[in-house]
Design a protein around this motif. Sequence first.
Motif, mmCIF file in Angstrom:
data_model
loop_
_atom_site.group_PDB
_atom_site.id
_atom_site.type_symbol
_atom_site.label_atom_id
_atom_site.label_comp_id
_atom_site.label_asym_id
_atom_site.label_seq_id
_atom_site.Cartn_x
_atom_site.Cartn_y
_atom_site.Cartn_z
ATOM 1 N N GLY A 70 -36.466 -35.969 57.825
ATOM 2 C CA GLY A 70 -35.389 -35.507 56.585
ATOM 3 C C GLY A 70 -33.981 -35.811 57.193
ATOM 4 O O GLY A 70 -33.105 -36.493 56.417
ATOM 5 N N VAL A 71 -33.442 -35.009 58.377
ATOM 6 C CA VAL A 71 -32.383 -34.868 58.758
ATOM 7 C C VAL A 71 -31.713 -36.401 59.213
ATOM 8 O O VAL A 71 -30.889 -36.715 58.857
ATOM 9 N N VAL A 72 -32.674 -37.004 59.708
ATOM 10 C CA VAL A 72 -32.245 -38.299 60.347
ATOM 11 C C VAL A 72 -32.177 -39.462 59.152
ATOM 12 O O VAL A 72 -31.326 -40.173 59.072
ATOM 13 N N GLY A 73 -32.880 -39.072 58.201
ATOM 14 C CA GLY A 73 -32.976 -39.840 56.934
ATOM 15 C C GLY A 73 -31.534 -39.565 56.100
ATOM 16 O O GLY A 73 -30.731 -40.687 55.957
ATOM 17 N N LEU A 74 -31.339 -38.590 56.073
ATOM 18 C CA LEU A 74 -29.907 -38.148 55.396
ATOM 19 C C LEU A 74 -28.604 -38.743 56.352
ATOM 20 O O LEU A 74 -27.532 -39.110 55.836
ATOM 21 N N LEU A 75 -28.903 -38.645 57.690
ATOM 22 C CA LEU A 75 -27.676 -39.086 58.600
ATOM 23 C C LEU A 75 -27.523 -40.731 58.445
ATOM 24 O O LEU A 75 -26.456 -41.222 58.364
ATOM 25 N N VAL A 76 -28.595 -41.211 58.225
ATOM 26 C CA VAL A 76 -28.821 -42.867 58.126
ATOM 27 C C VAL A 76 -28.065 -43.066 56.548
ATOM 28 O O VAL A 76 -26.953 -43.973 56.381
ATOM 29 N N LEU A 77 -28.287 -42.436 55.641
ATOM 30 C CA LEU A 77 -27.594 -42.650 54.358
ATOM 31 C C LEU A 77 -26.195 -42.211 54.522
ATOM 32 O O LEU A 77 -25.379 -43.087 53.993
ATOM 33 N N LEU A 78 -25.727 -41.320 55.208
ATOM 34 C CA LEU A 78 -24.378 -41.019 55.164
ATOM 35 C C LEU A 78 -23.701 -42.014 56.049
ATOM 36 O O LEU A 78 -22.606 -42.280 55.670
ATOM 37 N N LEU A 79 -24.210 -42.487 57.016
ATOM 38 C CA LEU A 79 -23.582 -43.655 57.772
ATOM 39 C C LEU A 79 -23.476 -44.721 57.131
ATOM 40 O O LEU A 79 -22.472 -45.591 57.341
ATOM 41 N N VAL A 100 -22.620 -50.396 53.252
ATOM 42 C CA VAL A 100 -23.507 -51.439 53.171
ATOM 43 C C VAL A 100 -23.755 -51.872 51.846
ATOM 44 O O VAL A 100 -23.405 -51.573 50.817
ATOM 45 N N SER A 101 -24.336 -53.092 51.972
ATOM 46 C CA SER A 101 -24.371 -53.873 50.464
ATOM 47 C C SER A 101 -25.500 -53.340 49.812
ATOM 48 O O SER A 101 -26.303 -52.741 50.310
ATOM 49 N N PRO A 102 -25.548 -53.631 48.527
ATOM 50 C CA PRO A 102 -26.934 -53.150 47.829
ATOM 51 C C PRO A 102 -28.058 -53.463 48.189
ATOM 52 O O PRO A 102 -28.996 -52.783 48.156
ATOM 53 N N LEU A 103 -28.193 -54.702 48.642
ATOM 54 C CA LEU A 103 -29.514 -55.081 49.281
ATOM 55 C C LEU A 103 -29.822 -54.251 50.554
ATOM 56 O O LEU A 103 -31.068 -53.794 50.568
ATOM 57 N N GLU A 104 -28.968 -54.139 51.394
ATOM 58 C CA GLU A 104 -29.262 -53.017 52.428
ATOM 59 C C GLU A 104 -29.343 -51.627 52.031
ATOM 60 O O GLU A 104 -30.427 -51.039 52.662
ATOM 61 N N TRP A 105 -28.803 -51.111 51.051
ATOM 62 C CA TRP A 105 -29.195 -49.868 50.545
ATOM 63 C C TRP A 105 -30.793 -49.832 50.100
ATOM 64 O O TRP A 105 -31.529 -48.839 50.400
ATOM 65 N N CYS A 106 -31.030 -50.909 49.568
ATOM 66 C CA CYS A 106 -32.435 -51.007 49.103
ATOM 67 C C CYS A 106 -33.481 -50.826 50.282
ATOM 68 O O CYS A 106 -34.584 -50.282 50.243
ATOM 69 N N VAL A 107 -33.145 -51.391 51.242
ATOM 70 C CA VAL A 107 -34.066 -51.787 52.603
ATOM 71 C C VAL A 107 -33.942 -50.346 53.199
ATOM 72 O O VAL A 107 -35.016 -49.890 53.673
ATOM 73 N N LEU A 108 -32.762 -49.944 53.129
ATOM 74 C CA LEU A 108 -32.693 -48.479 53.931
ATOM 75 C C LEU A 108 -33.435 -47.292 52.930
ATOM 76 O O LEU A 108 -34.282 -46.547 53.708
ATOM 77 N N VAL A 109 -33.203 -47.252 51.840
ATOM 78 C CA VAL A 109 -33.950 -46.391 51.038
ATOM 79 C C VAL A 109 -35.798 -46.555 51.186
ATOM 80 O O VAL A 109 -36.339 -45.575 51.242
ATOM 81 N N LEU A 110 -35.997 -47.874 50.974
ATOM 82 C CA LEU A 110 -37.558 -48.221 51.200
ATOM 83 C C LEU A 110 -37.925 -47.680 52.439
ATOM 84 O O LEU A 110 -39.111 -47.081 52.603
ATOM 85 N N CYS A 111 -37.192 -48.033 53.738
ATOM 86 C CA CYS A 111 -37.652 -47.621 55.150
ATOM 87 C C CYS A 111 -37.871 -46.160 55.029
ATOM 88 O O CYS A 111 -38.593 -45.665 55.656
ATOM 89 N N ILE A 112 -36.742 -45.404 54.532
ATOM 90 C CA ILE A 112 -36.757 -43.990 54.654
ATOM 91 C C ILE A 112 -38.081 -43.304 53.838
ATOM 92 O O ILE A 112 -38.802 -42.384 54.381
ATOM 93 N N GLY A 113 -38.383 -43.985 52.726
ATOM 94 C CA GLY A 113 -39.336 -43.589 51.878
ATOM 95 C C GLY A 113 -40.827 -43.791 52.637
ATOM 96 O O GLY A 113 -41.612 -42.948 52.550
ATOM 97 N N LEU A 114 -40.911 -45.170 53.358
ATOM 98 C CA LEU A 114 -42.039 -45.223 53.880
ATOM 99 C C LEU A 114 -42.283 -44.409 55.147
ATOM 100 O O LEU A 114 -43.410 -43.905 55.285
#
Length: 88
Positions: A35-44, A50-64
């Motif tokens: 959870g902490v690392v996921g939040l740090l990734v989103l903050l970074l 990052v682009s909207p597509l990169e946001w989608c990939v990041l959120v998908l990876c964190i969710g997985l």
Amino acid sequence: MKSPTSLKHWSRKFRNAFRGMRVGIWGQSSFYVHGVVGLLVLLLAMILGVSPLEWCVLVLCIGLVISAELLNSAFESLAKAVTRDFDD
């Protein structure tokens, strides 16, 4: 016989799903790390713009990762229910 599409049926399913997530989150210390690392990734990602597509990939990876951690917690609970033996 109740219809499987009834509102009560679905509310019970969601209640059980959220209860399982709560048990998985509060019962596993490694979940906090994810959870902490996921939040740090989103903050970074916000800082780097990052682009909207990169946001989608990041959120998908964190969710997985979070889903995999919850699945692992479920397997651990099942294993503990079957046997109390501990194997290093």
